[in-house]
Motif scaffolding. Structure first.
Motif, PDB file in Angstrom:
ATOM      1  N   ASN A 165       8.762 -19.363  34.483  1.00 27.35           N
ATOM      2  CA  ASN A 165       8.971 -17.927  34.716  1.00 27.35           C
ATOM      3  C   ASN A 165      10.198 -17.377  34.003  1.00 27.35           C
ATOM      4  OD1 ASN A 165       6.782 -18.320  36.324  1.00 27.35           O
ATOM      5  ND2 ASN A 165       7.790 -17.846  38.251  1.00 27.35           N
ATOM      6  N   ARG A 221       6.188 -23.006  36.825  1.00 27.54           N
ATOM      7  CA  ARG A 221       5.795 -22.455  35.527  1.00 27.54           C
ATOM      8  C   ARG A 221       6.955 -21.731  34.850  1.00 27.54           C
ATOM      9  NH1 ARG A 221       1.274 -23.650  33.888  1.00 27.54           N
ATOM     10  NH2 ARG A 221       1.888 -22.288  32.195  1.00 27.54           N
ATOM     11  N   GLU A 239       8.743 -12.766  40.755  1.00 23.79           N
ATOM     12  CA  GLU A 239       9.417 -13.726  41.636  1.00 23.79           C
ATOM     13  C   GLU A 239      10.703 -14.238  41.015  1.00 23.79           C
ATOM     14  OE1 GLU A 239       6.556 -16.719  42.638  1.00 23.79           O
ATOM     15  OE2 GLU A 239       5.600 -15.407  44.112  1.00 23.79           O
ATOM     16  N   ALA A 240      10.671 -14.487  39.708  1.00 22.84           N
ATOM     17  CA  ALA A 240      11.885 -14.973  39.050  1.00 22.84           C
ATOM     18  C   ALA A 240      12.988 -13.925  39.150  1.00 22.84           C
ATOM     19  CB  ALA A 240      11.597 -15.311  37.580  1.00 22.84           C
ATOM     20  N   GLY A 271       4.780 -14.296  38.572  1.00 20.53           N
ATOM     21  CA  GLY A 271       5.928 -15.203  38.459  1.00 20.53           C
ATOM     22  C   GLY A 271       7.152 -14.513  37.897  1.00 20.53           C
ATOM     23  N   GLN A 272       6.934 -13.524  37.041  1.00 15.80           N
ATOM     24  CA  GLN A 272       8.050 -12.760  36.469  1.00 15.80           C
ATOM     25  C   GLN A 272       8.784 -12.004  37.571  1.00 15.80           C
ATOM     26  OE1 GLN A 272       9.098 -12.298  33.080  1.00 15.80           O
ATOM     27  NE2 GLN A 272       8.031 -14.241  33.018  1.00 15.80           N
ATOM     28  N   ASP A 279       2.664 -11.050  34.843  1.00 12.90           N
ATOM     29  CA  ASP A 279       2.557 -12.227  35.698  1.00 12.90           C
ATOM     30  C   ASP A 279       3.447 -12.083  36.940  1.00 12.90           C
ATOM     31  OD1 ASP A 279       2.186 -14.784  36.626  1.00 12.90           O
ATOM     32  OD2 ASP A 279       3.630 -15.690  35.248  1.00 12.90           O
TER      33      ASP A 279
END
Lengths: 217, 243
Positions: free
Chosen positions: B87, B85, A120-121, A117-118, A115
């Motif tokens: 993350n 979300r 970005e985190a 998002g991973q 993902d």
């Protein structure tokens, strides 16, 4: 059947020396293809144009050349260019390079499945590209990559027999030599087939284990 | 502390930010509201360099945000982000998620980071979940771990990108109350949200964004209760009275 057992006890020791080389070729080219494949995959997803272009092109070139031609090239052509390899070295190098393309595509699929998002985190807490890969993306990609990786291992074990074409006296070549000198084709090749199968069984079980674990989470 | 001056940003041919000028003072809580696709999240993502911007300036404590410059790391460690979300890293426990940045980016001693990580998890009410993996936690719990992870960086400000939008309604309150306590403690916060109650109670200022421009901004109470602009009035009416 009795004849088969008698032949088996007679030929097994010779065939076992072939098994040793088969294992060496398989493990050697597995390690090499894994390392190269990871490099190609990381270049491919690096987002840097030259790297990803180079990697994509290279993968296609490697995929487009039959393994056997790659082996001939390394063993017969390279000496003319000044690089002399032993048959074993050429076999490991050739199979390693040939399989690095499939490894790379498998690794890339695993990395791209993570993902966004991973990533970005990871960036949001200040991680750089390499640290994001190492700490966040690759540990998660491994789970996705392992089942197909297991299949590649099995294919490599079987394709190590292609090393016989450049005189590596691994299991298939040993079998062929015994068969042509004794004419006991049935016994010899049945034995050879059974021995490959025996070596694949642990790998098949390993794949099943990977798949179970991947399905878990 | 955070200053945006005439920031423009396009995705291909679509201009999503059309000259945003705004600032956030130290200790201030600013809520950003507006319809979907108005550019709210993009503003947050530009502030900590997850997106680039085409023109204008974004300054964090005087340093210009440039996602391709090495200075971006220092800015990201000062301005944390909480995502819609969550993350969280699913392969690491709640506590490991919290200490990841301090240990591997800021190179703090592990023992120290662990101690503070546990304290932060306690602060968000999840002391007993330190060793749980994210998939074992509810959405609300995951978001509170994510807030602890943001706090672990000891940031000067935290950006919240719709932190409650992905939560079941009954879990929203836990997250909002953690955020309210942070605001009470003086944390600088920029919150993109659809929770008008939270904006009204906690925010010092509200920005209403529509179509890539700030249509209206001011003290929370006045923007929410006496909006001046017709688009703000229309938006608030739809959000507060959907039927």
């Amino acid at each position: 059947m009795q004849a088969f057992w008698r032949d088996a006890t007679e030929f097994l020791p010779i065939l076992m020396s072939g098994v040793a080389l088969t294992v060496i070729v398989t493990i050697g080219s597995l390690l090499l293809s894994t390392a190269l494949g990871l490099v190609w995959a990381l270049m491919r997803v690096s987002g840097i144009g030259i790297f990803s272009g180079f990697s994509a092109g290279l993968i296609n070139v490697i995929r487009g050349i039959p393994i056997i031609v790659m082996l001939f090239y390394l063993y017969f052509v390279m000496p003319e260019l000044g690089l002399t390899l032993t048959a074993l070295e050429a076999a490991i190098l050739g199979l390693g390079i040939a399989y690095s393309a499939y490894q790379a595509e498998n690794f890339r699929a695993g990395i791209e499945a993570i993902d966004k998002g991973q990533i970005e985190a990871a960036q949001a807490i200040g991680m750089g590209w390499w640290q994001t890969m190492r700490r966040v993306v690759l540990p998660q990609a491994i789970k996705i990559v392992l089942p197909p990786y297991g299949n590649i291992m099995i294919m490599m074990l079987k394709d190590s027999s292609q090393a016989s074409t450049i005189t590596v006296a691994e299991l298939a070549l040993q079998g062929k030599l015994i068969a042509s000198s004794t004419f006991k084709n049935t016994s010899v090749f049945t034995l050879v087939a059974l021995m490959y199968l025996t070596m694949s069984i642990p790998l098949i079980l390993l794949v099943r284990h990977f798949e179970k674990r991947a399905g878990h989470k | 502390m955070i200053e945006l001056t005439n920031v423009h940003k396009s995705f291909g041919k679509v201009e999503v930010l059309k000259g945003i000028t705004a600032s956030v003072e130290k200790g201030e809580v600013v809520c950003v509201i507006g319809p979907s696709g108005s550019g709210k999240s993009t503003i947050l993502r530009c502030i900590n360099g997850l997106e680039s911007y085409d023109s204008g300036d974004i300054l964090v404590e005087g340093a210009r945000v440039d996602r391709n410059a090495p200075s971006i790391v220092a800015i990201r460690t000062q301005v944390s982000m909480v995502f819609q979300r969550f993350n969280l890293f699913p392969h690491r426990t709640a506590l490991e998620n919290v200490i990841e940045g301090p240990v591997y980016v800021k190179k703090e001693p592990r023992a120290e980071a662990l101690e503070r990580g546990r304290a932060l998890l306690a602060q968000v009410g999840l002391a007993e979940k330190a060793d749980s993996y994210p998939p074992q936690l509810s959405g609300g719990q995951q978001q509170r771990v994510a807030i602890a992870r943001a706090l672990a960086m000891q940031p000067k400000a935290i950006l919240f990108d719709e932190p409650t939008s992905a939560l079941d309604p009954e879990l929203v309150g836990d997250v909002l109350s953690v955020m309210r306590r942070l605001a009470d403690d003086g944390m600088t916060m920029v919150v993109v949200t659809h929770e008008m109650g939270f904006a009204g109670d906690v925010a010092d200022r509200v920005l209403f964004i529509d179509g890539g421009v700030i249509v209206e901004q001011g003290p929370a109470k006045s923007v929410l209760n006496q909006p001046q602009h017709a688009r703000t009035q229309d938006f608030l009416r739809r959000v507060l009275h959907p039927l």
